[in-house]
Design an enzyme around this catalytic site. Structure first.
Site, mmCIF file in Angstrom:
data_model
loop_
_atom_site.group_PDB
_atom_site.id
_atom_site.type_symbol
_atom_site.label_atom_id
_atom_site.label_comp_id
_atom_site.label_asym_id
_atom_site.label_seq_id
_atom_site.Cartn_x
_atom_site.Cartn_y
_atom_site.Cartn_z
ATOM 1 N N GLN A 183 0.864 -1.204 -0.162
ATOM 2 C CA GLN A 183 0.027 0.081 0.131
ATOM 3 C C GLN A 183 0.744 1.259 -0.091
ATOM 4 O O GLN A 183 0.423 2.226 -0.754
ATOM 5 C CB GLN A 183 -0.978 0.029 1.085
ATOM 6 C CG GLN A 183 -1.995 1.321 1.345
ATOM 7 C CD GLN A 183 -2.865 1.039 0.176
ATOM 8 O OE1 GLN A 183 -3.205 0.012 -0.313
ATOM 9 N NE2 GLN A 183 -3.475 2.317 -0.258
ATOM 10 N N SER A 209 -5.485 1.687 5.254
ATOM 11 C CA SER A 209 -6.284 0.928 4.104
ATOM 12 C C SER A 209 -6.968 -0.161 4.525
ATOM 13 O O SER A 209 -6.490 -1.050 5.149
ATOM 14 C CB SER A 209 -5.085 0.453 2.954
ATOM 15 O OG SER A 209 -6.040 -0.351 2.037
ATOM 16 N N HIS A 211 -7.968 -2.616 2.762
ATOM 17 C CA HIS A 211 -7.364 -3.745 2.208
ATOM 18 C C HIS A 211 -6.401 -4.420 2.890
ATOM 19 O O HIS A 211 -6.102 -5.793 2.934
ATOM 20 C CB HIS A 211 -6.787 -3.278 0.472
ATOM 21 C CG HIS A 211 -7.700 -3.016 -0.222
ATOM 22 N ND1 HIS A 211 -8.439 -4.055 -0.930
ATOM 23 C CD2 HIS A 211 -7.869 -1.699 -0.717
ATOM 24 C CE1 HIS A 211 -9.165 -3.499 -1.961
ATOM 25 N NE2 HIS A 211 -8.980 -2.025 -1.692
ATOM 26 N N ASP A 218 -12.080 -5.114 -4.024
ATOM 27 C CA ASP A 218 -12.427 -4.116 -5.213
ATOM 28 C C ASP A 218 -12.687 -5.245 -6.420
ATOM 29 O O ASP A 218 -12.144 -6.176 -6.476
ATOM 30 C CB ASP A 218 -11.097 -3.146 -5.616
ATOM 31 C CG ASP A 218 -10.888 -2.230 -4.703
ATOM 32 O OD1 ASP A 218 -11.945 -1.958 -4.090
ATOM 33 O OD2 ASP A 218 -9.825 -1.639 -4.681
ATOM 34 N N GLU A 261 -16.911 5.262 -4.388
ATOM 35 C CA GLU A 261 -16.186 4.105 -5.129
ATOM 36 C C GLU A 261 -17.182 2.731 -5.266
ATOM 37 O O GLU A 261 -17.314 2.228 -4.375
ATOM 38 C CB GLU A 261 -14.783 3.628 -4.325
ATOM 39 C CG GLU A 261 -13.860 4.417 -4.236
ATOM 40 C CD GLU A 261 -12.362 4.178 -3.601
ATOM 41 O OE1 GLU A 261 -12.637 2.831 -3.283
ATOM 42 O OE2 GLU A 261 -11.564 4.599 -3.614
ATOM 43 N N TRP A 263 -16.734 0.150 -6.547
ATOM 44 C CA TRP A 263 -16.390 -1.022 -6.783
ATOM 45 C C TRP A 263 -15.881 -1.676 -5.544
ATOM 46 O O TRP A 263 -15.315 -2.918 -5.522
ATOM 47 C CB TRP A 263 -15.059 -1.004 -7.941
ATOM 48 C CG TRP A 263 -14.237 0.008 -7.406
ATOM 49 C CD1 TRP A 263 -13.088 -0.184 -6.718
ATOM 50 C CD2 TRP A 263 -14.131 1.529 -7.903
ATOM 51 N NE1 TRP A 263 -12.519 1.060 -6.619
ATOM 52 C CE2 TRP A 263 -13.005 2.157 -7.218
ATOM 53 C CE3 TRP A 263 -15.025 2.212 -8.772
ATOM 54 C CZ2 TRP A 263 -12.842 3.310 -7.504
ATOM 55 C CZ3 TRP A 263 -14.680 3.427 -8.778
ATOM 56 C CH2 TRP A 263 -13.465 4.143 -8.256
ATOM 57 N N HIS A 264 -15.790 -0.882 -4.402
ATOM 58 C CA HIS A 264 -15.249 -1.254 -3.088
ATOM 59 C C HIS A 264 -16.203 -1.795 -2.036
ATOM 60 O O HIS A 264 -17.014 -0.860 -1.919
ATOM 61 C CB HIS A 264 -14.355 -0.208 -2.600
ATOM 62 C CG HIS A 264 -13.622 -0.212 -1.291
ATOM 63 N ND1 HIS A 264 -12.148 -0.449 -1.333
ATOM 64 C CD2 HIS A 264 -14.098 -0.275 -0.083
ATOM 65 C CE1 HIS A 264 -11.885 -0.804 -0.067
ATOM 66 N NE2 HIS A 264 -13.050 -0.797 0.773
#
Length: 294
Positions: A183, A209, A211, A218, A261, A263-264
């Protein structure tokens, strides 16, 4: 003359044994008459003595092993007691003796002996609110937190993907877990390209993050071209059925700290995902927390 010689020999033998401190024909326990010992009896006596010696040695070793085992159990019991987390609610920081940052699934407060679920608590530098691991601009993750993709998150996404496919939609896994170091590379590249102020609107600083939690995914095109597609619309309306929430919805940039977002998605478990989705709130609003770099 012959008797005199034999008597002298006998007297010499007695004096010799007395000099070495032993009385002929006597044991340690009781006096016995002198006996004549054969070679076979001597051999048997030696064998018996050796057997008793071995038996004594074996018994001693066994006792030592038993004592060592008991000591180890006592140490284990004492360690467990010392490491137990304090009961009760409220914010608390607990030191665990187990390996740091293990993360197979979203834990509940009761996994750490907290009793009634507190609003917020910390474990090994990780912040949980009602069992949900938090990572945003206000709440960071340790650099060595490296869980990989959460297995339950992955399996639930597989179900989501399969059900979407059955409806003619194509949703694929584009990006999942990212380490602190990875990241850092991504963020620094964006900063070099667009400047820090712009990068902070769409990319998380290392340690902030989602993630890195292993609980965020995503999908498809990781850019604005995904917005408004049938897959994006279906994802926003149905991802909560699989334990996910759309993490950064439209019109909430000032609250989440990031641009929209589509897509997240973020895994929080179905109990929480239904509640958050039905509330129409972001994760920050639902838990009453902020998201900005301090």
């Amino acid at each position: 003359m012959k008797k005199t010689i034999l008597g002298a020999i006998a007297l010499t033998a007695i004096l010799s044994c007395s000099a070495c401190g032993k009385d002929v024909g006597k044991s340690d326990e009781s006096p016995l008459a002198p006996v004549t010992t054969t070679n076979e009896e001597v051999s048997a006596a030696v064998t018996t003595t050796a057997s008793k010696t071995n038996e004594k040695t074996t018994t001693t070793t066994s006792d030592e092993e038993s004592e060592t085992t008991t000591t180890a159990e006592e140490v284990t019991e004492n360690t467990t007691t010392a490491d137990a987390a304090p009961a009760g609610g409220g914010e608390s920081s607990v030191q665990q003796s187990s390996p740091a940052h293990s993360h197979d699934s979203v834990p509940s407060p009761n996994d750490y002996n907290y009793g009634p679920a507190p609003a917020q608590y910390n474990i090994d530098g990780l912040t949980y609110i009602q069992g949900v691991l938090i990572a945003n601009k206000s709440y960071s993750l340790p650099a060595d937190f490296n869980p990989g993709i959460d297995p339950t998150c992955q399996s639930q996404f597989n179900k989501l993907q399969s059900d979407a496919s059955a409806q003619g939609l194509n949703i694929w896994f584009a990006s999942g877990f990212r380490s602190y170091d990875y990241q850092s590379q991504i963020y620094n590249n964006y900063v070099a390209r667009d400047g820090q102020a712009a990068a902070d609107t769409y990319s998380a600083r290392p340690g902030h993050s989602e993630h890195q939690t292993g609980l965020a995914i995503d999908v498809n095109q990781i850019d604005d071209s995904f917005i408004g597609t049938p897959e994006a619309i279906w994802l926003e309306n149905h991802c909560h059925e699989y334990g996910f929430i759309l993490r950064y919805p439209q019109g909430k940039q000032d609250i989440t700290g990031y641009k929209y977002e589509s897509w997240h998605i973020r895994y929080v478990g179905t109990d929480m995902s239904y509640a958050i989705h039905n509330s129409g709130l972001t994760l920050e609003e639902y838990f009453g927390i902020d998201s900005y770099y301090h």
